[in-house]
Design a protein around this motif. Structure first.
Motif, short mmCIF file in Angstrom:
data_model
loop_
_atom_site.label_atom_id
_atom_site.label_comp_id
_atom_site.label_asym_id
_atom_site.label_seq_id
_atom_site.Cartn_x
_atom_site.Cartn_y
_atom_site.Cartn_z
N VAL A 256 14.44 4.72 -11.38
CA VAL A 256 14.66 4.86 -12.82
C VAL A 256 15.85 5.77 -13.08
CG1 VAL A 256 13.68 5.82 -14.92
CG2 VAL A 256 12.30 4.36 -13.48
N ARG A 257 15.95 6.85 -12.28
CA ARG A 257 17.09 7.76 -12.45
C ARG A 257 18.40 7.03 -12.24
NH1 ARG A 257 14.65 12.49 -10.01
NH2 ARG A 257 15.04 11.46 -8.02
N ASP A 258 18.48 6.26 -11.12
CA ASP A 258 19.72 5.52 -10.83
C ASP A 258 20.09 4.62 -11.99
OD1 ASP A 258 19.10 4.99 -7.27
OD2 ASP A 258 20.04 6.63 -8.38
N LEU A 259 19.11 3.83 -12.43
CA LEU A 259 19.40 2.85 -13.48
C LEU A 259 19.85 3.54 -14.76
CD1 LEU A 259 16.47 0.39 -12.88
CD2 LEU A 259 18.86 -0.05 -12.47
N LEU A 260 19.13 4.61 -15.11
CA LEU A 260 19.51 5.29 -16.36
C LEU A 260 20.90 5.88 -16.26
CD1 LEU A 260 16.18 7.01 -17.40
CD2 LEU A 260 17.33 5.10 -18.48
N LYS B 13 10.97 -4.42 -14.96
CA LYS B 13 10.22 -4.81 -13.76
C LYS B 13 9.58 -3.59 -13.11
CE LYS B 13 13.58 -7.28 -11.89
NZ LYS B 13 14.43 -8.37 -11.38
N LEU B 14 10.32 -2.45 -13.10
CA LEU B 14 9.75 -1.24 -12.49
C LEU B 14 8.51 -0.80 -13.24
CD1 LEU B 14 12.78 0.98 -11.53
CD2 LEU B 14 11.07 0.02 -10.04
N PHE B 15 8.55 -0.88 -14.57
CA PHE B 15 7.38 -0.44 -15.33
C PHE B 15 6.19 -1.37 -15.10
CE2 PHE B 15 8.40 3.36 -17.35
CZ PHE B 15 9.75 3.35 -17.64
N ILE B 16 6.48 -2.66 -14.87
CA ILE B 16 5.38 -3.58 -14.57
C ILE B 16 4.71 -3.16 -13.26
CG2 ILE B 16 4.79 -5.94 -13.98
CD1 ILE B 16 6.89 -6.91 -15.84
N THR B 17 5.56 -2.84 -12.23
CA THR B 17 4.96 -2.43 -10.96
C THR B 17 4.20 -1.13 -11.11
OG1 THR B 17 7.06 -1.43 -10.40
CG2 THR B 17 6.60 -3.56 -9.44
N GLU B 18 4.67 -0.26 -12.04
CA GLU B 18 3.95 0.99 -12.22
C GLU B 18 2.53 0.72 -12.70
OE1 GLU B 18 5.02 3.39 -15.44
OE2 GLU B 18 4.39 5.25 -14.48
N SER B 19 2.40 -0.22 -13.64
CA SER B 19 1.05 -0.51 -14.13
C SER B 19 0.20 -1.09 -13.01
CB SER B 19 1.12 -1.45 -15.33
OG SER B 19 1.66 -2.68 -14.93
N LEU B 20 0.83 -1.91 -12.14
CA LEU B 20 0.08 -2.47 -11.02
C LEU B 20 -0.40 -1.37 -10.09
CD1 LEU B 20 -0.58 -5.35 -10.23
CD2 LEU B 20 1.37 -5.33 -8.71
N GLN B 21 0.49 -0.41 -9.83
CA GLN B 21 0.14 0.68 -8.92
C GLN B 21 -0.98 1.53 -9.54
OE1 GLN B 21 1.05 1.30 -5.95
NE2 GLN B 21 0.53 3.43 -5.60
N HIS C 79 0.84 -1.18 0.00
CA HIS C 79 0.00 0.00 0.00
C HIS C 79 0.87 1.23 0.00
CE1 HIS C 79 -4.06 1.47 0.49
NE2 HIS C 79 -3.57 2.45 1.22
N MET C 80 0.85 1.97 -1.10
CA MET C 80 1.68 3.18 -1.14
C MET C 80 0.84 4.32 -1.69
SD MET C 80 5.49 2.26 -2.39
CE MET C 80 5.12 1.07 -3.63
N THR C 81 1.04 5.48 -1.16
CA THR C 81 0.35 6.63 -1.74
C THR C 81 1.00 6.96 -3.08
OG1 THR C 81 1.88 8.15 -0.70
CG2 THR C 81 -0.12 7.59 0.53
N HIS C 82 0.27 7.79 -3.82
CA HIS C 82 0.74 8.14 -5.16
C HIS C 82 2.11 8.79 -5.09
CE1 HIS C 82 0.31 9.01 -9.40
NE2 HIS C 82 0.67 10.26 -9.16
N GLU C 83 2.29 9.72 -4.10
CA GLU C 83 3.56 10.45 -4.01
C GLU C 83 4.70 9.50 -3.67
OE1 GLU C 83 0.29 12.90 -3.74
OE2 GLU C 83 0.88 11.49 -2.16
N GLN C 84 4.46 8.61 -2.68
CA GLN C 84 5.51 7.66 -2.31
C GLN C 84 5.94 6.84 -3.51
OE1 GLN C 84 3.65 5.40 0.73
NE2 GLN C 84 4.93 6.26 2.35
N PHE C 85 4.92 6.37 -4.25
CA PHE C 85 5.26 5.48 -5.36
C PHE C 85 6.04 6.23 -6.42
CE2 PHE C 85 5.07 1.76 -7.78
CZ PHE C 85 4.97 2.16 -9.10
N THR C 86 5.55 7.43 -6.80
CA THR C 86 6.25 8.15 -7.86
C THR C 86 7.67 8.47 -7.43
OG1 THR C 86 4.80 9.90 -7.13
CG2 THR C 86 4.66 9.28 -9.45
N GLN C 87 7.84 8.79 -6.12
CA GLN C 87 9.18 9.10 -5.65
C GLN C 87 10.10 7.89 -5.82
OE1 GLN C 87 9.65 9.78 -1.50
NE2 GLN C 87 10.56 11.79 -1.85
N MET C 88 9.64 6.73 -5.32
CA MET C 88 10.45 5.52 -5.40
C MET C 88 10.73 5.17 -6.85
SD MET C 88 10.05 1.76 -5.76
CE MET C 88 8.44 1.72 -6.23
#
Lengths: 280, 337
Positions: free
Chosen positions: A251-255, B320-328, A237-246
């Motif tokens: 994604v930034r790190d990986l890129l 994998k991250l994009f898959i979780t995004e769709s789930l969220q 269970h994550m709020t929208h802000e938490q999720f977008t932050q994570m």
């Protein structure tokens, strides 16, 4: 000690080895035998390795090359000192008279040996996997004999072995009859996309089941319902802000890491081209 | 990447090339088991591959592990011969076609690997080295790669000459030291039957660890190794630059001395005295030893493989991250309703 509460846990390597030994047997043998290696711990016999022992069966006697068996065991100990003799295996689907003779020999090698049979003759249409131990029975002071009693067999494996097995199982699917199917180790992204497709099909199955239950076509099963509820609640269970932050941080790190590593690669190639330029 | 290696192998103009390696399921499982059991120690797990050569394909049908190097009771060669003799009794293919080695975080391309593979390939023409990546496989992606030395690399090793000129003439770069050969895995029909039995015995929820989202520890490890390798390469580059500077300085001094000598000779001839030959002056400037470029090339190769591994790892983590995004997103739309 009856030993009736023993279970046998077999690693997949053992079964691969057994099948391979059976395929390579001499033209005049009907079955193959060998030694099982592994360890015993608190009522569980874990079989991690095995090797084939050459033997010949005549009507009333069995010849097995015991010195060969001892040699192979010694050689294996040099690689893995934890593996001891825990029993022996044979192909075929029944326990014969010869088996008791061989079993007696193995009883001298280890304490309470386990006998494993792999039914390569495919009787009853399946490759049965059974394990037995030998129980003494009879009247004390009178005639005693021993009986092969079946004990439960399970499959266990190290984690990498599970992954390897999953990859190898791809050759099982139906293939053109004259060409055996081959499979290659997959690239990471391909494996993920395959898993995603599989997830999608599994989700479709579940949705169909739920739809059927709602339309009263299928009787609902409470256990399945509870598991479905667990499944849905397991999404964190994550709020929208938490999720977008994570999400953005990851994604930034990986890129960034990808960019850096590609930069290094390009620089290496450039350096290579420079060293190959003819000197002035 | 595998395709590129395959093309390299096919474009070579020697007669005995191996286009692909075909591995039996048994050999794969044995390699996994051995490398996994040895992964707790810091040593590399090594073993021999047995099989046969069929046309352009190298078939690996069996393998056996080597004992750890600390055990001196039996000579390594003796051990190999004894095991192979025993296996021949039970009709296992006894042709020694290569060797395998486990590797940690992909740092497999080392000098030792190069040397061993050179010895193998000179004695057995078609041998390969199979590298099993323990870290990657324990995360859920089975990673088996087969390598052979390219003919140019063999030539260079035979000459024992690792100067930059040798590299240039033979056109050997860090990418053409090893050629990667694609591996396919094949099982006999009886093994397929056995595996379908196993399928029922195997619990359904195991074996999905590769869907794990944790990336930090793996990325850190990769970056750490990459940084170490780049440092090494930097040291090599510094050494080479120093050598070039010394050579340049020596050259200018030699020119100056020769000019001085020419002037001196002119004076002497005008006085009628014998001239000093040039060789004496030149002898004073002994040529500097050219540093070998082998370690630099190997390090570059290692960095290259690291970069490839990182790219692969990042690509699948992004997926994998994009898959979780769709789930969220699905969860959020449900909540909004």
């Amino acid at each position: 000690m009856s030993g009736l509460n023993l279970t046998v846990r077999v690693h997949p390597v053992v079964l691969f080895q057994v099948v391979d030994a059976f395929e390579r047997r001499n033209a005049d043998s009907h079955r193959v035998i060998g030694t099982l290696l592994g360890s015993v711990d608190k009522g569980v016999v874990e079989v991690t390795n095995c090797f084939c022992v050459p033997h010949k069966e005549h009507d009333d006697q069995v010849e097995a090359e015991l010195s060969y068996a001892l040699d192979m065991y010694d050689l294996n100990r040099k690689v893995n000192a934890n593996e001891n003799v825990v029993g022996w295996w044979a192909t075929g689907n029944e326990v014969t008279n010869h088996s008791s003779v061989i079993h007696e020999y193995y009883a001298r090698e280890c304490n309470n040996p386990v006998h494993l049979t792999v039914d390569t003759s495919l009787q009853s249409g399946r490759m049965g996997l059974r394990a037995y131990i030998c129980i003494q029975l009879g009247v004390p002071g009178g005639k005693t004999g021993c009986m092969f009693t079946p004990i439960p067999v399970e499959l266990t494996s190290y984690e990498p072995e599970t992954f390897g097995l999953k990859l190898l199982q791809k050759t099982v699917t139906v293939s053109p009859a004259h060409r055996p199917k081959t499979v290659a180790p997959m690239l990471d992204l391909a494996q993920i996309s395959e898993a995603a497709t599989k997830l999608q099909s599994l989700l479709d199955l579940i949705l169909k089941y739920v739809d059927d239950v709602i339309a009263h076509k299928v009787t609902p099963d409470n256990a399945v319902g509870r598991q479905l509820l667990d499944l849905i609640h397991s999404v964190p269970h994550m709020t929208h802000e938490q999720f977008t932050q994570m999400f953005n941080a990851n994604v930034r790190d990986l890129l960034m890491v990808i960019t850096l590593s590609q930069l290094i690669k390009t620089q290496l190639q450039l350096n290579e081209k420079l060293t190959f330029l003819p000197t002035a | 990447m595998a395709n590129r290696g395959g093309r390299h192998a096919r474009n070579e103009d020697s007669e005995n090339t191996i286009n692909y390696v075909q591995c039996d399921g048994l050999a794969v499982m044995k390699m996994i088991k051995h490398c996994h059991e040895e992964s707790s120690n810091m040593d590399l797990a090594q073993g021999a591959l047995l099989g046969l050569v069929v046309d352009k394909c190298l078939e690996i049908t069996n393998c056996f592990p080597f004992p750890k190097s600390g055990d001196e009771t039996m000579d390594e060669e003796m051990y190999q011969l004894t095991v192979m003799r025993r296996l021949r009794r039970v009709n296992v293919d006894h042709l020694h076609v290569g060797w395998y080695q486990s590797s940690d975080v992909g740092n497999s391309l080392s000098l030792a690997l190069l040397e061993s593979q050179y010895h193998y390939q000179t004695s057995i023409e078609e041998s390969v080295v199979v590298v099993y990546d323990t870290q990657k496989s324990s995360r859920g992606f089975l990673c088996l790669k087969a390598y052979r030395l390219t003919p140019q690399a063999i030539q260079m090793y035979k000459d024992g000459d690792f100067t930059p000129e040798a590299f240039r003439t033979l056109k050997v770069g860090y990418e053409s030291l090893f050629a990667e050969i694609p591996i396919v895995i094949k099982n006999s029909p009886l093994t397929n039957i056995m595996m379908s039995e196993l399928n029922e015995l195997l619990p359904e929820d195991k074996g999905h660890n590769f869907l794990d989202l944790g990336t930090a520890s793996v990325l850190e490890n990769h970056m750490r190794s990459l940084i170490e390798r780049v440092d090494e390469l930097y040291q090599e580059a510094v050494r080479y630059n120093k050598y070039q500077q010394v050579v340049f300085k020596q050259d200018t001094e030699k020119h100056r001395a020769l000019a001085k000598l020419a002037a001196e000779n002119a004076v002497r001839t005008s006085k009628g005295e014998p001239t000093v030959p040039e060789e004496e002056v030149i002898k004073q400037f002994r040529p500097m030893p050219v540093p070998a470029r082998l370690t630099a090339t190997i390090t570059s190769g290692q960095i290259n493989t690291h970069a490839q591994h990182i790219a692969q790892f990042c690509s699948q983590s992004l997926a994998k991250l994009f898959i979780t995004e769709s789930l969220q997103n699905a969860k959020e739309t449900k909540e909004i309703k």
